[in-house]
Design a protein around this motif. Structure first.
Motif, PDB file in Angstrom:
ATOM      1  N   ARG A 318       0.833  -1.199   0.000  1.00 20.47           N
ATOM      2  CA  ARG A 318       0.000   0.000   0.000  1.00 20.47           C
ATOM      3  C   ARG A 318       0.870   1.253   0.000  1.00 20.47           C
ATOM      4  O   ARG A 318       2.040   1.218   0.410  1.00 20.47           O
ATOM      5  CB  ARG A 318      -0.960   0.024   1.195  1.00 20.47           C
ATOM      6  CG  ARG A 318      -0.307   0.048   2.557  1.00 20.47           C
ATOM      7  CD  ARG A 318      -1.349  -0.223   3.650  1.00 20.47           C
ATOM      8  NE  ARG A 318      -0.772  -0.262   4.978  1.00 20.47           N
ATOM      9  CZ  ARG A 318      -0.828   0.727   5.862  1.00 20.47           C
ATOM     10  NH1 ARG A 318      -1.465   1.866   5.553  1.00 20.47           N
ATOM     11  NH2 ARG A 318      -0.291   0.608   7.062  1.00 20.47           N
ATOM     12  N   THR A 355      -1.986   0.618  -9.193  1.00 21.71           N
ATOM     13  CA  THR A 355      -1.778   1.783  -8.328  1.00 21.71           C
ATOM     14  C   THR A 355      -3.076   2.246  -7.689  1.00 21.71           C
ATOM     15  O   THR A 355      -3.168   2.430  -6.464  1.00 21.71           O
ATOM     16  CB  THR A 355      -1.160   2.936  -9.127  1.00 21.71           C
ATOM     17  OG1 THR A 355       0.052   2.493  -9.740  1.00 21.71           O
ATOM     18  CG2 THR A 355      -0.853   4.125  -8.223  1.00 21.71           C
ATOM     19  N   TYR A 356      -4.101   2.434  -8.512  1.00 21.14           N
ATOM     20  CA  TYR A 356      -5.348   3.003  -7.996  1.00 21.14           C
ATOM     21  C   TYR A 356      -6.247   1.971  -7.318  1.00 21.14           C
ATOM     22  O   TYR A 356      -6.956   2.299  -6.367  1.00 21.14           O
ATOM     23  CB  TYR A 356      -6.122   3.665  -9.138  1.00 21.14           C
ATOM     24  CG  TYR A 356      -5.537   4.974  -9.634  1.00 21.14           C
ATOM     25  CD1 TYR A 356      -4.528   5.629  -8.944  1.00 21.14           C
ATOM     26  CD2 TYR A 356      -6.008   5.563 -10.807  1.00 21.14           C
ATOM     27  CE1 TYR A 356      -3.995   6.823  -9.401  1.00 21.14           C
ATOM     28  CE2 TYR A 356      -5.492   6.770 -11.282  1.00 21.14           C
ATOM     29  CZ  TYR A 356      -4.479   7.389 -10.571  1.00 21.14           C
ATOM     30  OH  TYR A 356      -3.960   8.578 -11.031  1.00 21.14           O
ATOM     31  N   GLN A 357      -6.224   0.729  -7.790  1.00 19.32           N
ATOM     32  CA  GLN A 357      -7.173  -0.257  -7.265  1.00 19.32           C
ATOM     33  C   GLN A 357      -6.600  -1.136  -6.157  1.00 19.32           C
ATOM     34  O   GLN A 357      -7.363  -1.739  -5.404  1.00 19.32           O
ATOM     35  CB  GLN A 357      -7.683  -1.140  -8.404  1.00 19.32           C
ATOM     36  CG  GLN A 357      -8.499  -0.368  -9.436  1.00 19.32           C
ATOM     37  CD  GLN A 357      -8.963  -1.224 -10.603  1.00 19.32           C
ATOM     38  OE1 GLN A 357      -8.372  -2.258 -10.917  1.00 19.32           O
ATOM     39  NE2 GLN A 357     -10.037  -0.810 -11.262  1.00 19.32           N
ATOM     40  N   LYS A 358      -5.271  -1.220  -6.057  1.00 22.61           N
ATOM     41  CA  LYS A 358      -4.674  -2.106  -5.058  1.00 22.61           C
ATOM     42  C   LYS A 358      -3.848  -1.374  -4.003  1.00 22.61           C
ATOM     43  O   LYS A 358      -3.694  -1.865  -2.886  1.00 22.61           O
ATOM     44  CB  LYS A 358      -3.792  -3.158  -5.743  1.00 22.61           C
ATOM     45  CG  LYS A 358      -4.556  -4.115  -6.636  1.00 22.61           C
ATOM     46  CD  LYS A 358      -3.628  -5.161  -7.244  1.00 22.61           C
ATOM     47  CE  LYS A 358      -4.418  -6.133  -8.122  1.00 22.61           C
ATOM     48  NZ  LYS A 358      -3.527  -7.171  -8.720  1.00 22.61           N
ATOM     49  N   LEU A 360      -4.116   2.099  -3.107  1.00 20.08           N
ATOM     50  CA  LEU A 360      -4.746   3.242  -2.440  1.00 20.08           C
ATOM     51  C   LEU A 360      -5.753   2.767  -1.400  1.00 20.08           C
ATOM     52  O   LEU A 360      -6.439   1.761  -1.595  1.00 20.08           O
ATOM     53  CB  LEU A 360      -5.487   4.126  -3.456  1.00 20.08           C
ATOM     54  CG  LEU A 360      -4.678   4.802  -4.558  1.00 20.08           C
ATOM     55  CD1 LEU A 360      -5.597   5.736  -5.345  1.00 20.08           C
ATOM     56  CD2 LEU A 360      -3.494   5.563  -3.999  1.00 20.08           C
ATOM     57  N   SER A 362      -9.357   2.758   0.446  1.00 14.54           N
ATOM     58  CA  SER A 362     -10.658   2.765  -0.231  1.00 14.54           C
ATOM     59  C   SER A 362     -11.246   4.164  -0.369  1.00 14.54           C
ATOM     60  O   SER A 362     -11.866   4.488  -1.391  1.00 14.54           O
ATOM     61  CB  SER A 362     -11.649   1.855   0.505  1.00 14.54           C
ATOM     62  OG  SER A 362     -11.760   2.253   1.864  1.00 14.54           O
ATOM     63  N   GLN A 365      -9.520   5.722  -3.322  1.00 15.13           N
ATOM     64  CA  GLN A 365      -9.952   5.065  -4.568  1.00 15.13           C
ATOM     65  C   GLN A 365     -11.272   5.644  -5.052  1.00 15.13           C
ATOM     66  O   GLN A 365     -11.506   5.755  -6.255  1.00 15.13           O
ATOM     67  CB  GLN A 365     -10.137   3.566  -4.349  1.00 15.13           C
ATOM     68  CG  GLN A 365      -8.871   2.763  -4.242  1.00 15.13           C
ATOM     69  CD  GLN A 365      -9.179   1.275  -4.147  1.00 15.13           C
ATOM     70  OE1 GLN A 365     -10.117   0.788  -4.766  1.00 15.13           O
ATOM     71  NE2 GLN A 365      -8.403   0.554  -3.354  1.00 15.13           N
ATOM     72  N   ILE A 370     -10.095  10.077  -9.370  1.00 15.25           N
ATOM     73  CA  ILE A 370      -9.470   8.759  -9.563  1.00 15.25           C
ATOM     74  C   ILE A 370     -10.377   7.880 -10.419  1.00 15.25           C
ATOM     75  O   ILE A 370      -9.924   7.213 -11.360  1.00 15.25           O
ATOM     76  CB  ILE A 370      -9.196   8.091  -8.197  1.00 15.25           C
ATOM     77  CG1 ILE A 370      -8.175   8.902  -7.400  1.00 15.25           C
ATOM     78  CG2 ILE A 370      -8.735   6.652  -8.389  1.00 15.25           C
ATOM     79  CD1 ILE A 370      -6.778   8.900  -7.977  1.00 15.25           C
ATOM     80  N   GLN A 371     -11.671   7.867 -10.101  1.00 11.79           N
ATOM     81  CA  GLN A 371     -12.617   7.046 -10.861  1.00 11.79           C
ATOM     82  C   GLN A 371     -12.737   7.524 -12.310  1.00 11.79           C
ATOM     83  O   GLN A 371     -12.939   6.717 -13.226  1.00 11.79           O
ATOM     84  CB  GLN A 371     -13.986   7.073 -10.170  1.00 11.79           C
ATOM     85  CG  GLN A 371     -14.018   6.320  -8.849  1.00 11.79           C
ATOM     86  CD  GLN A 371     -13.619   4.858  -9.005  1.00 11.79           C
ATOM     87  OE1 GLN A 371     -14.132   4.146  -9.876  1.00 11.79           O
ATOM     88  NE2 GLN A 371     -12.690   4.410  -8.172  1.00 11.79           N
ATOM     89  N   LEU A 374      -9.814   5.983 -14.162  1.00 13.46           N
ATOM     90  CA  LEU A 374     -10.034   4.547 -14.350  1.00 13.46           C
ATOM     91  C   LEU A 374     -11.092   4.278 -15.411  1.00 13.46           C
ATOM     92  O   LEU A 374     -11.000   3.307 -16.176  1.00 13.46           O
ATOM     93  CB  LEU A 374     -10.436   3.901 -13.024  1.00 13.46           C
ATOM     94  CG  LEU A 374      -9.319   3.757 -11.984  1.00 13.46           C
ATOM     95  CD1 LEU A 374      -9.896   3.286 -10.643  1.00 13.46           C
ATOM     96  CD2 LEU A 374      -8.250   2.778 -12.470  1.00 13.46           C
TER      97      LEU A 374
END
Length: 610
Positions: A318, A355-358, A360, A362, A365, A370-371, A374
């Protein structure tokens, strides 16, 4: 009215010029750091002292300027750029050796490269070559491939056609015209479009590095397409463009054959992306002397000389943030414990999805910014690699320093679409595209290192979903059903190789194995087994996406580098490092690389004159 428009245009031009020519930060290319060539190190134990430095907390340098997640060329290249201006950088790699897709592995006495097959644009005076010379202190040497460097093989054995692809800005079209008489106009128009697109790539770099308001203004006013032919053509599919140029189906195939280097079938490919790859090899193709591991081997010492380190077996679980949601370090799993490493800057070369999904928390994210990023990206197609170790020299096996792109027929879109959408058992028996190359034949040091042996690397595509059910099995001992499916892919590919290369016979094969998409996930951290990062389809090249997905993330002190920031492949990932370095150092490193090339060309000419 027109006066106001004129003032706005002049002001915009001034802003663009300001950021194109920005020179306020330190220049990593200011000093020529090339050194006299040192004797090559072939001893694996000695090389591993550099490439396999395992993570322990005591090896982490104090007072870090930055932590970089991932030691692929996008991460390691940026680390060297920062080191050259005095920054102390820690690079963390989850695998057992540094290099990402530039690493090598050895099985039964055969050394295999996993990702470096051939690199273009390496003439001595080109910015790309000059930059590589600087970030390896002149120690990384390159060997040119044969000319023709590629062979496009189309059709079944009874009706097989082979078209050689030559490098050279005049020879490339001349040789194509010999193969396709009467198609001279189509070939000239194709090459003209390719070159024109390439000249427009500057705006892509600008959108990644200039202030966000300026980038948005260029995009939403429609100026991007007016200023750059790259963006004018970016939403046009490769299939549509080439079909307008010619009715000849084999010529269409030859125009599009290299789509395998970025992973999208022609109907889903941007003509702009394709043009960059064609242009990349117009002046030739090269391979690193000593194999792909030479790349990281000559870069890591530069990071270390500035007080930094490159450590492997370092699983970052993380990214750490302070109360103001600013990145302030990373957490590394060491056994069952977390080791916290603090730095004022965190840079991820792990890809946008990892990077963003694992990495950060929640609540970060979920941030709309960020969304948004993605939502603009999707995973690329999974890669399939097959490695052959052969007894015999390149002469005995009929191998040369070139590549073969082998297709079952010339209707690429139909073939690949059927393959990808098919049931895995059926598709495993009918692979429509196979890239075949011999790393050992390309490397002039190979015979000294491994006499009487040769290697082949085969590459194609395979869906992650075909193998997903076995992703949690032990990597070295997956279930029998997995091994059976993998063997079917191997057998199908091997049948093709034995047909096209008659001097290779089954009794010459000493080693053969395959890496599937879930292998890629395990060893290089690819979420869906992709080898080119995020998908490189048409949507990837919209001006909006490229003004949105940038090195600077929506989170302060967190940056992205590598393939997902710019483009795929070795050159694309390194361009991502240049873009990220430009933002961090507040200096246009793309322009610095061009200036470096001009200085190098002048210096070389002066030395020759003396």
């Amino acid at each position: 009215m027109w006066i106001i428009v004129g003032v706005i245009c002049v002001s915009l031009l001034a802003l663009i010029l300001k950021y194109v020519c920005s020179t306020s930060g330190p220049d990593p290319f200011l000093t020529d750091t090339r050194e006299p060539l040192k004797e090559k190190v072939f001893d694996k134990k000695e090389k591993n002292k550099v490439l396999k430095q395992g993570f322990v907390a005591s090896k982490v340098p104090d007072n870090l300027d930055a932590v970089i997640i991932g030691s692929g060329i996008g991460g390691l290249g940026l680390a060297v750029l920062l080191a050259k201006v005095g920054k102390k950088v820690l690079v963390l790699e989850q695998h057992t050796r540094a290099g990402g897709c530039c690493h090598t592995f050895t099985e039964k006495g055969f050394e295999f490269d996993v990702g470096i097959h051939y690199i273009g644009d390496l003439l001595d005076h080109k910015p790309f070559r000059c930059m590589l010379d600087q970030i390896t202190n002149g120690q990384l040497q390159w060997e040119p491939l044969e000319n023709p460097f590629d062979h496009v093989v189309i059709g079944p054995a009874e009706n097989r056609r082979c078209y050689p692809i030559y490098s050279g800005r005049t020879r490339f079209p001349e040789e194509l015209k010999k193969c396709f008489p009467g198609e001279e106009k189509a070939i000239d128009e194709y090459l003209s479009l390719v070159k024109k697109v390439g000249r427009g790539i500057w705006l892509l770099a600008l959108l990644k590095t200039c202030p966000v308001p300026l980038a948005k203004f260029v995009v939403y006013t429609g100026l991007a397409k007016r200023l750059s032919f790259f963006f004018q053509m970016s939403d046009r599919s490769l299939t549509d463009v080439v079909n307008e140029l010619t009715e000849n189906k084999d010529l269409r195939a030859v125009f599009t054959y290299i789509f395998g280097t970025y992973g999208n079938m022609p109907k889903d490919s941007s003509f702009s992306m394709h043009s960059l790859l064609v242009g990349h090899y117009l002046n030739g193709a090269w391979y690193p002397k000593g194999g792909a591991s030479e790349i990281a081997y000559h870069m890591i010492p530069i990071v270390e000389q500035a007080g930094g380190a490159v450590l492997v077996r370092a699983h970052v679980n993380r990214i750490l943030f302070n109360a103001a949601n600013e990145a302030c370090g990373v957490s590394v799993m060491k056994g069952q414990e977390e080791v916290h490493i603090h730095a004022p800057m965190v840079i991820s070369n792990a890809g946008i999805f990892n990077t963003y999904q694992k990495l950060l928390p929640s609540h970060l994210q979920a941030l709309p910014a960020i969304q948004k990023q993605l939502s603009l990206m999707k995973n690329g197609e999974g890669g399939l690699s097959i490695f052959l170790g052969l007894s015999g020299t390149k002469e005995e096996l009929g191998l040369k320093a070139d590549n073969y792109w082998i297709f079952t027929e010339n209707n690429f879109d139909e073939l690949v679409d059927k393959y990808i959408k098919g049931e895995r058992e059926e598709s495993s028996r009918s692979i429509p595209l196979l890239f075949v190359a011999s790393p050992s034949a390309k490397d002039p040091t190979w015979e000294e290192r491994s006499p009487g042996k040769s290697t082949l690397s085969l590459v194609s595509f395979a869906k992650y979903e075909w193998f997903e059910e076995w992703k949690d099995d032990k990597v070295t001992n997956r279930a029998p059903d997995y091994k059976e499916l993998k063997q079917t892919f191997i057998d199908t590919a091997l049948d093709v190789v034995l047909e096209v290369f008659p001097k290779i016979t089954r009794d010459k094969i000493e080693y053969i194995d395959a890496g599937t998409p879930i292998t890629n996930t395990y060893y290089i951290g690819a979420p869906k087994g992709e080898i080119y990062g995020a998908d490189h389809g048409i949507a990837r090249f919209s001006p909006e996406l490229n003004a949105t997905v940038r090195p600077q993330t929506p989170l302060k002190n967190l940056y992205l580098t590598g393939q997902d920031v710019f483009l795929c492949g070795f050159a694309g990932a390194l361009a991502g490092a240049l873009s990220c370095g430009s933002v961090i150092l507040n200096r246009n490193l793309h322009m610095d690389a061009i200036a470096l090339a001009k200085r190098t060309k002048f210096l070389n000419a002066k030395l020759k004159g003396e």
